[in-house]
Design an enzyme around this catalytic site. Structure first.
Site, PDB file in Angstrom:
ATOM      1  N   GLY A   1       0.809  -1.240  -0.035  1.00 35.43           N
ATOM      2  CA  GLY A   1       0.164  -0.037   0.049  1.00 35.43           C
ATOM      3  C   GLY A   1       0.897   1.245   0.142  1.00 35.43           C
ATOM      4  N   CYS A   2       0.152   2.406  -0.148  1.00 35.97           N
ATOM      5  CA  CYS A   2       0.990   3.781  -0.423  1.00 35.97           C
ATOM      6  C   CYS A   2       1.496   4.122   0.991  1.00 35.97           C
ATOM      7  CB  CYS A   2       0.109   4.516  -1.028  1.00 35.97           C
ATOM      8  SG  CYS A   2      -1.406   4.736  -0.685  1.00 35.97           S
TER       9      CYS A   2
END
Lengths: 346, 346, 346, 346
Positions: free
Chosen positions: A149-150
């Site tokens: 995920g970012c």
């Protein structure tokens, strides 16, 4: 070398389009198919006019992709449908999945955070967590990579080496993160309208965001024991960018300079990680459009604590760029291929 | 009642203009004089076209103001010059000073943070710190009110009652604050250009911002002992607005619901403070242009900690609005007069 | 005087919320009911948190409004449903309609531009076009006022007096208009997402926007003969604001100064219209949040032509503000009541 | 082939930084020297952190550049100083000048618009106007190329072929242009502060902008007779991007489709020019960061007129990108080298 033939599943969203942008300049991969269920039949240039002029196949439905003619898949589908689609791919296909479906190694944790049992548990076990700089060896041989995920990318890159080196404690890690709005995707929601986002900021998913267990899983692996973190994400008026401001408790006697030195040791040879010198403050706009992560650290006013700052472009290092970086690795290509452009500023 | 005659010193900046906007609808005050050294001689409408159509005196130099004809002064001058100007005002004039010059009660602390001894030490001792909801009684009788900084306002309003009630500990208070760019003023600096601010975020003054000692001073007063805080301000692309995301350690057994209940008790009758219910997330854009402060609180994922969220408009409750609120109090006017408009959204 | 009891139909959109903001400070009207079909049952403060703290009725479905207890209606419903709802109101109710349903006086023109015959033709004939400064007398006695569109307001205010005075020709009027995104409403559409709007501009509805016939209708009335205009609207990254840049052919011998003089003559006593002096350039941000229209004019480089500039806030003078201005008129209240605040800048 | 050694004069501004970004990926040129008088002695990465990680010389003063070791110069200096600096370069150096100093071929016109006689008149005569697609042959052999202004580029690309083909008349060309703020440069001016630019729009230089004579000069060359245009530029809240909305009078019998066909004929083989099909509306954000120009055209509602729309990135095709395109040509390199990246969206 022959071009690797790739399919992009879910190419009508922002991460899909970003993959196309990056692959357009990459001589090692050829886009064989792109899917977009609601936009099936349309040329990509009508869905994303900035991608006009490229030789691209039209969008099709997933069922219409001939996966026999495909070597690799970038999967940009939403959570949930992803695991079933990937489970159905032929075994020769190597996949980088940009969804959250295969990031949590614990089936229990998955069920808790996503509200249902995992539908492809054996794949979940097989999947390799794809934070490139930290998992390079495993990624090279993986058939399925769970692209991070970012937020987790922006947090783990600075923290994992510090935990491994014993320079910070794992109690009381307070993460305040700010994300660009592209992270919310291209689907039409009132909350993401221009008028609702511009000229303001607010937290969301406070103490309940699904990226928290992902962060904790990887920090725990680095620490060798369970870790909990405070994690407060914020939505703000920028299309791209992510800043993690992280307040950490230092190990006894450690100083910000020690953390910086450790980063330099670990990341000194990394193309995509930059460590700022003393007093350096990373800005999201200085990595816009690029695969770089820039980090800095300050001694806090609270004795024995430090403030860690880390920036990425959420769509590049936080999604499609890292996915390509991983795919490069998986196919033996130079890791930076297609990813060497400078940030776009202003 | 007769109108109170006011002068606005430094009316060519954003806080000065904001005062004019607010006073334009206020029947209790009349703007007698406005100064702006570099713009002396100009009509306000040419400096701030949004203020056209009002009957306003032209800008003059400070030396040209007849303070004998003035009852009250709003001082929006920069740090440093302020203390000398205010020291020179005739004794009948009552002043609300929006600069930082009179906020720190300790002369030593002032000298440390500002790099020189205070030039009006007796005034510094006399000045009343003007966080209206928390210092109402003292403000009423004050001759000189030091209007709080924007960050301190956004932090103290939620934290002071919690500290007084013993609901949070004063160790390990981690403040992550985000400010609109108007807080940087109207002077032309490269760092504040549109292209340098839009579509990005960065921290500044990390662990060294001058609002930290101001916050600590007031939290210490509430606690009865010295307090240090972690304070990381960020500049972001919004003209107006401020969000403080504060991670606090709860007193043994306390929960977010207890903090919320205490706020409701303390602020239930306050017009300008709003406490959100469980799950409520304050957004800066929902207080834009108004004097409101909205706060919310969540139990953190870290056991024994909570996440406090607080928003204000940095130019209103964080500056000119609170200044007017204080001046209303000082002259026996209703505290909300001229300040009762709703926020402007979208 | 007794308060006028009003209902706001379609209060869950931006124009509805803006009416509530304006009426909140207005002592002549009381909000008796507000409707929002999909949000029926919700308190307004949960739909629009910036309106918390006001004593407001919850949103209801239209069918649940007791129109017998209502004196006046602001109708903010979408095109099409509007005409049926208004046709069903009891005769004592006076209405300002913010939709496009009653603006075109020609039933044929309506059918052409909207693709179906009008469903309340007798009301369409009765309706008074509500550009306040230009139709004041008729509005006072009207039962149904068709509130002008935002673009037409920004164009007609400067042009109508010039046409009436014979200072400009009606051939070759070229209107280039720029609108804030709130004009597109609060419904969730991909095209209005933050990421699709920020940091860019594009035209839309080129040569086919429905405000063109509305503009032409009123210019024709002023001219006494049919008028066609070139009209190119643009969507740009601002929540509020509208700029019309209009290139006009001057009557023989006329100069920009003559146009300015005519405006000053016609609008000199108008509170909401401001004429800039020679060289003055109106900016949208200087009318933000207010009911003002500011106009300026320059001699063009093309001989015999001039460039007219006109700005409004599309949600205020372009919608809810003018609606309130009209309602004030209809109920004998001061025209500026509730509308006298200064613009919010920055 | 050996690398061409280039110097960038005025590298501390936005166009200079953009050249560095583009050259960083270009194997044909090597940056030998960069100047920035006020920032001489600083590494580029401290002036522009997004350019960290590149092997670049530090900024120096112009006087410290050894032009004997330089093959080519990109000159990004401000108007006025430029002509003297370029006049002093050794004769072997080939130069692309991004300032306005050598764009006007008439010495009289220059003196009129810039208020003083030209200081290097013989160079002004020699300079080739560098709109690449329209002047390719002359550019190849030029020693000094005057790189076109951003507005002129956005206007001439669509209009010049139409004028040459006799499809539009040259009377009554009305240009309404919108520019991103980077066009105003990086120098600190109040008017370009974030708070002064965000969320609004205004015209500037109305009927008096210096790009007007540049546009007229080139349109006149195409027409074979003098041309005057109406030109109204606007400043708006985007860092990069430019939209020209141009209202033109069609030649007798011509339609938008004819204009589109002509563009397709002229630009069909051009890499950087894209012609949209019927109904296509160019958006600035779809060329962001790229050297593309996208154009579209609509029949106007006014009979016999059409609306031409054209977008570029003002820093790329409007400045540094076209400069590099020209330099590629001058040194026999592929015209697209270093310029083939896709736009960055969102």
């Amino acid at each position: 070398m022959n071009e690797v033939k790739v399919a992009i599943l879910g190419a009508s969203g922002y991460t899909g389009a970003e993959l196309v942008r990056l692959l357009a300049r990459h001589s090692g991969f050829r886009i064989q198919a792109m899917t977009g269920d609601r936009k099936a039949g349309q040329p990509m240039a009508s869905v994303f006019p900035h991608l006009a002029g490229l030789e691209l196949p039209d969008l099709v439905a997933i069922g219409d992709v001939d996966f026999g003619a495909v070597d690799a898949v970038f999967c940009c589908l939403p959570h949930g449908t992803t695991q079933e689609v990937i489970a159905g791919l032929p075994p020769h296909v190597r996949t980088v999945d940009l969804s959250a479906d295969f990031r949590l190694t614990s089936l229990d944790s998955y069920a808790t955070w996503y509200g249902h049992p995992h539908k492809a548990p054996e794949l979940q076990t097989e999947a390799v967590y794809g934070l490139t700089e930290l998992k390079r060896a495993a990624i090279k041989g993986a058939r399925l990579v769970a692209n991070p995920g970012c937020y987790p990318t922006s947090v783990q890159l600075p923290l994992v080496p510090l935990i491994k080196a014993g320079l910070i404690e794992t109690a009381d890690i307070v993460i305040d993160a700010k994300s660009g709005t592209s992270g919310a995707g291209r689907s039409a929601k009132e909350a993401n309208l221009y008028c609702e986002v511009t000229e303001g900021i607010h937290a969301y998913g406070v103490a309940s965001h699904r990226h928290a267990p992902e962060i904790e899983q990887e920090l725990a692996e680095a620490a060798g024991h369970p870790v909990l973190v405070s994690f407060t994400p914020h939505l703000m008026p920028m299309s791209r960018g992510m800043l993690a401001t992280i307040n950490v408790r230092l190990a006894k006697g450690a100083k910000a300079a020690d953390l910086r030195a450790e980063w330099t040791k670990v990341y000194g040879a990394e193309f995509f990680v930059r460590v700022m010198g003393e007093g350096g403050v990373p800005q999201t706009r200085h990595v816009r459009g690029s695969n770089f992560c820039v980090m800095g650290v300050f001694d806090d006013r609270l004795p024995g604590r430090a403030i860690v700052l880390s920036v990425i472009d959420n769509l590049v290092k936080g999604a499609s760029g890292q996915a390509l970086q991983n795919m490069n690795l998986m196919f033996g290509l130079p890791e930076t291929q297609g990813l060497d452009q400078q940030p776009l500023f202003p």
